[in-house]
Write a protein that holds these residues in place. Structure first.
Motif, mmCIF file in Angstrom:
data_model
loop_
_atom_site.group_PDB
_atom_site.id
_atom_site.type_symbol
_atom_site.label_atom_id
_atom_site.label_comp_id
_atom_site.label_asym_id
_atom_site.label_seq_id
_atom_site.Cartn_x
_atom_site.Cartn_y
_atom_site.Cartn_z
ATOM 1 N N ALA A 22 8.682 9.496 2.995
ATOM 2 C CA ALA A 22 7.438 9.754 2.588
ATOM 3 C C ALA A 22 6.490 8.257 2.136
ATOM 4 O O ALA A 22 5.620 8.372 1.979
ATOM 5 N N GLU A 25 3.116 7.468 2.979
ATOM 6 C CA GLU A 25 1.882 8.308 2.516
ATOM 7 C C GLU A 25 1.320 7.477 1.237
ATOM 8 O O GLU A 25 -0.048 7.579 0.816
ATOM 9 N N LEU A 26 1.967 6.386 0.817
ATOM 10 C CA LEU A 26 1.463 5.527 -0.173
ATOM 11 C C LEU A 26 1.078 4.031 0.300
ATOM 12 O O LEU A 26 0.796 3.264 -0.458
ATOM 13 N N ASP A 27 0.930 3.895 1.762
ATOM 14 C CA ASP A 27 0.441 2.618 2.198
ATOM 15 C C ASP A 27 -0.670 2.136 1.804
ATOM 16 O O ASP A 27 -0.911 1.054 1.190
ATOM 17 N N ASP A 224 -6.689 8.007 -6.324
ATOM 18 C CA ASP A 224 -6.250 9.358 -5.582
ATOM 19 C C ASP A 224 -5.015 9.910 -6.604
ATOM 20 O O ASP A 224 -4.851 9.045 -7.613
ATOM 21 N N PRO A 226 -1.914 11.529 -5.210
ATOM 22 C CA PRO A 226 -0.991 12.059 -4.311
ATOM 23 C C PRO A 226 -0.144 12.743 -5.248
ATOM 24 O O PRO A 226 0.210 12.407 -6.408
ATOM 25 N N TYR A 227 0.963 13.782 -4.743
ATOM 26 C CA TYR A 227 1.768 14.559 -5.702
ATOM 27 C C TYR A 227 1.210 15.049 -7.019
ATOM 28 O O TYR A 227 1.965 15.233 -7.894
#
Length: 237
Positions: A22, A25-27, A224, A226-227
């Motif tokens: 994963a 996704e945090l790039d 953001d 995410p998760y």
């Protein structure tokens, strides 16, 4: 006095080996953190203090060279808070400061001596502000790397499940961080932050104390969730 600050989230998932498949996704978050650290380097600091949330064992000062690792998250990745100096006291970095150490290593930080400060998440707002004032008086040109996540209750799959209060809390935190609004940061309610699992509240309020009278301006680089966890990146300079 405080001349610049960077605010970054502190999930171990920022470390690609921890995130594994994963990782991409945090790039964008990693890129924003790297940009924020660039602002710190450009400020020509005398010292960089890394502030992050910590449990009882990780609270207090962590000298330059203190080691940390992500073995507790299933990967054999070790870090160190700047070059070893022989001053480390035998304790390991708490996870938030280990993530900061990884960010600093990944960007090749060499602009100033470093030390860490683990802050208890229940620390009262005024105590946070007092701590920040003390940090701001440490040297002529102080910079802070402030680690901490916003609410962990932004979605049904979030660590703390969905809480409808989470998004408005995070929006106000993002606005305050992006505007370098010291008063608004100090006004964040500790009880609400705890209920929403917003681990960044105390470190952000340390920043607010350090920035009193510094006249810094802010920029929000990333916002953001995410998760289901709010991640914010901002700079003050």
């Amino acid at each position: 006095m405080l001349v610049a600050a960077a605010v970054c989230p502190c999930p171990p998932l920022l470390v690609p080996e921890v995130a594994a498949g994963a990782a991409p996704e945090l790039d964008p978050a990693r890129a924003a953190c790297a940009d924020a650290l660039g602002v710190l380097a450009a400020a020509r600091p005398d010292i960089l203090v890394v502030v992050g949330p910590a449990g009882p064992a990780g609270r207090g000062r962590h000298p330059q060279g203190t080691p940390g690792s992500f073995r507790g998250f299933g990967v054999d990745v070790s870090v160190r808070l700047g070059p070893a100096t022989g001053a480390a006291d035998g304790r390991a970095l708490p996870p938030s400061l280990a993530v900061a150490a990884w960010l600093l290593e990944s960007t090749g930080w060499a602009s100033a001596p470093i030390e860490g400060l683990g802050v208890g998440e229940p620390l009262e707002p005024e105590r946070c502000a007092e701590t920040g004032r003390e940090l701001g008086a440490r040297a002529g040109r102080v910079t802070l790397l402030v680690m901490g996540d916003a609410s962990a209750r932004r979605s049904l799959k979030a660590p703390g499940y969905l809480d409808e209060r989470a998004a408005p809390f995070d929006a106000e935190a993002a606005r305050a961080l992006g505007a370098a609004d010291v008063s608004a940061l100090r006004a964040l309610d500790a009880g609400s932050a705890a209920g929403l699992m917003a681990a960044g509240r105390a470190p952000w309020q340390v920043l607010a104390g350090a920035a009193e009278g510094a006249g810094l301006t802010g920029a929000l680089l990333y916002d953001d969730a995410p998760y289901g966890v709010g991640y914010l990146v901002a700079t003050w300079s």
